[in-house]
Design a protein around this motif. Structure first.
Motif, mmCIF file in Angstrom:
data_model
loop_
_atom_site.group_PDB
_atom_site.id
_atom_site.type_symbol
_atom_site.label_atom_id
_atom_site.label_comp_id
_atom_site.label_asym_id
_atom_site.label_seq_id
_atom_site.Cartn_x
_atom_site.Cartn_y
_atom_site.Cartn_z
ATOM 1 N N ARG A 188 0.840 -1.192 0.000
ATOM 2 C CA ARG A 188 0.000 0.000 0.000
ATOM 3 C C ARG A 188 0.873 1.240 0.000
ATOM 4 O O ARG A 188 2.074 1.190 0.256
ATOM 5 C CB ARG A 188 -0.927 -0.007 1.209
ATOM 6 C CG ARG A 188 -0.178 -0.127 2.531
ATOM 7 C CD ARG A 188 -1.178 -0.213 3.642
ATOM 8 N NE ARG A 188 -2.142 -1.270 3.374
ATOM 9 C CZ ARG A 188 -3.145 -1.536 4.195
ATOM 10 N NH1 ARG A 188 -3.319 -0.818 5.298
ATOM 11 N NH2 ARG A 188 -3.972 -2.512 3.933
ATOM 12 N N GLN A 244 -9.737 -6.769 -14.664
ATOM 13 C CA GLN A 244 -9.192 -5.672 -13.854
ATOM 14 C C GLN A 244 -8.154 -4.880 -14.636
ATOM 15 O O GLN A 244 -8.078 -3.656 -14.529
ATOM 16 C CB GLN A 244 -8.527 -6.230 -12.596
ATOM 17 C CG GLN A 244 -9.489 -6.692 -11.550
ATOM 18 C CD GLN A 244 -9.084 -6.141 -10.172
ATOM 19 O OE1 GLN A 244 -8.171 -5.336 -10.055
ATOM 20 N NE2 GLN A 244 -9.799 -6.576 -9.152
ATOM 21 N N GLY A 299 -8.580 -1.038 -15.593
ATOM 22 C CA GLY A 299 -7.527 -0.152 -15.111
ATOM 23 C C GLY A 299 -6.906 0.653 -16.243
ATOM 24 O O GLY A 299 -6.631 1.850 -16.097
ATOM 25 N N LEU A 333 -2.365 0.981 -10.573
ATOM 26 C CA LEU A 333 -2.979 -0.213 -11.156
ATOM 27 C C LEU A 333 -2.149 -1.460 -10.842
ATOM 28 O O LEU A 333 -2.691 -2.513 -10.494
ATOM 29 C CB LEU A 333 -3.134 -0.025 -12.673
ATOM 30 C CG LEU A 333 -3.672 -1.229 -13.450
ATOM 31 C CD1 LEU A 333 -5.034 -1.684 -12.921
ATOM 32 C CD2 LEU A 333 -3.775 -0.913 -14.942
ATOM 33 N N ARG A 335 -0.265 -2.000 -8.281
ATOM 34 C CA ARG A 335 -0.533 -2.338 -6.889
ATOM 35 C C ARG A 335 -1.814 -3.152 -6.729
ATOM 36 O O ARG A 335 -1.871 -4.148 -6.028
ATOM 37 C CB ARG A 335 -0.775 -1.054 -6.093
ATOM 38 C CG ARG A 335 0.372 -0.553 -5.320
ATOM 39 C CD ARG A 335 -0.095 0.696 -4.565
ATOM 40 N NE ARG A 335 0.793 1.809 -4.840
ATOM 41 C CZ ARG A 335 2.004 1.913 -4.324
ATOM 42 N NH1 ARG A 335 2.472 0.986 -3.532
ATOM 43 N NH2 ARG A 335 2.762 2.945 -4.613
ATOM 44 N N LYS A 336 -2.846 -2.666 -7.397
ATOM 45 C CA LYS A 336 -4.157 -3.292 -7.310
ATOM 46 C C LYS A 336 -4.096 -4.709 -7.897
ATOM 47 O O LYS A 336 -4.611 -5.660 -7.312
ATOM 48 C CB LYS A 336 -5.129 -2.424 -8.128
ATOM 49 C CG LYS A 336 -6.575 -2.570 -7.776
ATOM 50 C CD LYS A 336 -7.354 -1.437 -8.441
ATOM 51 C CE LYS A 336 -8.793 -1.790 -8.667
ATOM 52 N NZ LYS A 336 -9.465 -0.733 -9.457
ATOM 53 N N ARG A 347 -2.325 -7.158 -5.668
ATOM 54 C CA ARG A 347 -3.146 -7.631 -4.564
ATOM 55 C C ARG A 347 -4.101 -8.702 -5.073
ATOM 56 O O ARG A 347 -4.210 -9.788 -4.520
ATOM 57 C CB ARG A 347 -3.917 -6.449 -3.962
ATOM 58 C CG ARG A 347 -4.286 -6.654 -2.517
ATOM 59 C CD ARG A 347 -4.936 -5.404 -1.926
ATOM 60 N NE ARG A 347 -4.166 -4.197 -2.162
ATOM 61 C CZ ARG A 347 -4.660 -3.079 -2.698
ATOM 62 N NH1 ARG A 347 -5.924 -3.010 -3.055
ATOM 63 N NH2 ARG A 347 -3.900 -2.015 -2.851
ATOM 64 N N HIS A 348 -4.751 -8.401 -6.195
ATOM 65 C CA HIS A 348 -5.685 -9.351 -6.787
ATOM 66 C C HIS A 348 -4.950 -10.622 -7.233
ATOM 67 O O HIS A 348 -5.442 -11.728 -7.055
ATOM 68 C CB HIS A 348 -6.365 -8.690 -7.990
ATOM 69 C CG HIS A 348 -7.514 -9.479 -8.530
ATOM 70 N ND1 HIS A 348 -8.777 -9.397 -7.984
ATOM 71 C CD2 HIS A 348 -7.582 -10.362 -9.544
ATOM 72 C CE1 HIS A 348 -9.585 -10.196 -8.668
ATOM 73 N NE2 HIS A 348 -8.883 -10.795 -9.612
#
Lengths: 333, 333
Positions: A2, B293, B297, B311, B313-314, B317-318
């Motif tokens: 994060r 995603q 994004g 993006l 980062r997201k 995580r996914h």
């Protein structure tokens, strides 16, 4: 993963960067190039300032005169009121590069010009890291206010294909001695070149090479942009103006169609994928459990008790659990 | 990712391969090159037959005469009773390669020799896929009984560094016209070359180039193997015997020390890491959720509402959750 508040020193650098400090820009680029943990945060912070710098990849075999051509194009850009940024993507080690060929030697007249930003990037050691960092460094230069960014890459290989993927215009520089037109085609240059430059055009064989490239181009249908073939003598500057003109034409051509958007999107996609993979790989091999399994597995292979493929399977299973565990601990942090 | 029984057609291929069928070998190589789901199983099955083929990487700029040199070395290997396998790592597209320069044209006298196995590999499109598949294809050839494997790569770039990492001996081929010694150093060749060949040595500047390489070598301490600099005229065969001799010397030199084991271990490590990363990447981007995603994004980035770093980062995580989910479903299958 994060977003964290950046520490004071990085915050100060970003402030100085915003005030136009070249030193701060150089320092931020080093942080990005080294892939420090804060790199993604830095890049995200700069992203709103990333504008429309035109990104030009310049590639060709060693000795083709790419550096000289880049220098001359840069001079003309400066004369036209642009702010060029140069990135030399160079597989040189610190040893050879430092000892034999410093940036100052390499970069002639423009080296000390305050309006030019020059940076050379080492490429050794990181799988897929080249193109990733190249694009990131270009973002920093772009955010710094460079209006044109020239990437210079040595050779013709996978790395150049990656760079071509990230550039808006790709220039392939050849010299009469670097092999004939068929050799150029063999090296897959036809697919990446938006512009061919036959440099050292005063030498024997230049006309023949130009003719061969044109013939090779004739083999293919060009419903859209057909790469022009230009002749230069970069050393004397002959033909350099035409190169810049062709670059501007290619830019307008892309901008007037939907092609630029498509090109940008493809570049962005390949970049995001690289980022994700790079980070995954990073957190995977930083894990001590993974490293211990890797070492034990390599020893088993040496003793003839395992295969690399079996080991890869095992590591993959372990790696998935590792990533999940790291993920959970970061989420709950 | 666990080992599955191979389907009938692959099983039949493996049987024919074991009986020495070149056709079956070619087919298995294609499966490996295409990265079909069974590839890891095939490679694992063949691994016990992978022996001690000496792996030689041959690199240099386009037009240096690498192909001719490889052909001549191959002829001599055949004359000496060896079974050579050639792998041309070639960024050629099907379009240009197929139309302008087929393997048969390229490969002179040895093309039809039953004792030689020739294969060219395309490199476009796969990040990090080049070196991965090169080593895998070499394993297939090795298991097939090749005693020497020559990799020919175009250009000087990241891909060549990867290949050098996977070869036992790396040969750098230069020609008088391909630039001077300093250019060669600039391209980082000093670090990868076990052997320099100045080809087309009848041309002007050959002696000067040889001298420059030697001088550059003098800049560095060589406590161990110092790369020899050989002169060849590959077209006429002059000097080729000395190249083969130097290759054998380098081989003995490595074998007599612990260096070969160390080199093999490093190569194996980089390979296993590549395999794991390649598979992770594969299962990541095959996931429809990830792709959705990514697309969403990319659109947000286009609208200026997101950054590539955010993006990434997201997706990361996914991605971690995706990998874990796939892992669980495979484990319980």
């Amino acid at each position: 993963m994060r977003s964290h508040p950046l520490d004071d020193s990085v915050g100060a650098l970003l402030r100085q960067f915003g005030e136009g400090s070249k030193r701060a820009a150089a320092r931020l680029i080093s942080l990005v190039e080294d892939g420090v943990p804060e790199a993604l945060d830095i890049l995200e912070r700069l992203y709103p300032q990333v504008g429309d710098a035109w990104r030009v990849g310049i590639t060709g075999p060693p000795g083709a005169g790419k550096s000289t051509l880049v220098d001359k194009v840069t001079e003309q850009l400066v004369a036209a009121g642009e702010r060029p940024g140069l990135i030399a993507v160079d597989p040189t080690s610190p040893f050879t590069g430092g000892a034999l060929l410093g940036d100052r030697v390499r970069l002639g007249a423009v080296a000390n010009d305050g309006r030019v930003f020059f940076r050379s990037l080492a490429t050794r050691g990181s799988l897929g890291g080249l193109s990733l960092h190249t694009a990131e460094v270009a973002d920093v230069l772009d955010a710094f206010g460079c209006s044109w960014i020239l990437f210079e890459t040595v050779g013709v290989g996978q790395s150049e294909l990656d760079v071509a993927e990230k550039a808006h215009t790709t220039v392939v520089v050849l010299v009469p001695e670097s092999g004939d037109g068929i050799q150029a085609m063999k090296a897959g240059l036809m697919e990446i070149a938006d512009l061919f430059v036959v440099n050292k055009s005063d030498r024997n064989g230049a006309d023949k090479l130009e003719e061969e490239i044109r013939l090779a181009l004739d083999f293919k249908e060009w419903p859209g942009w057909r790469p022009p073939v230009l002749m230069t003598e970069a050393r004397t500057g002959r033909g350099v103006e035409e190169v810049l003109q062709a670059l501007r034409q290619h830019r307008s051509w892309l901008e007037e169609r939907d092609l630029l958007r498509q090109k940008r999107r493809r570049a962005m996609e390949s970049r995001v994928r690289d980022l994700v993979l790079d980070r995954l790989s990073h957190s995977l091999w930083q894990d001590t459990g993974m490293r211990a399994q890797l070492d034990a597995g390599l020893e088993a292979i040496e003793r003839g008790q395992a295969s690399p493929y079996g080991l890869a399977r095992k590591l993959l299973r372990h790696g998935r659990m590792t990533l999940q565990r790291n993920h959970e601990s970061e989420e709950s942090a």
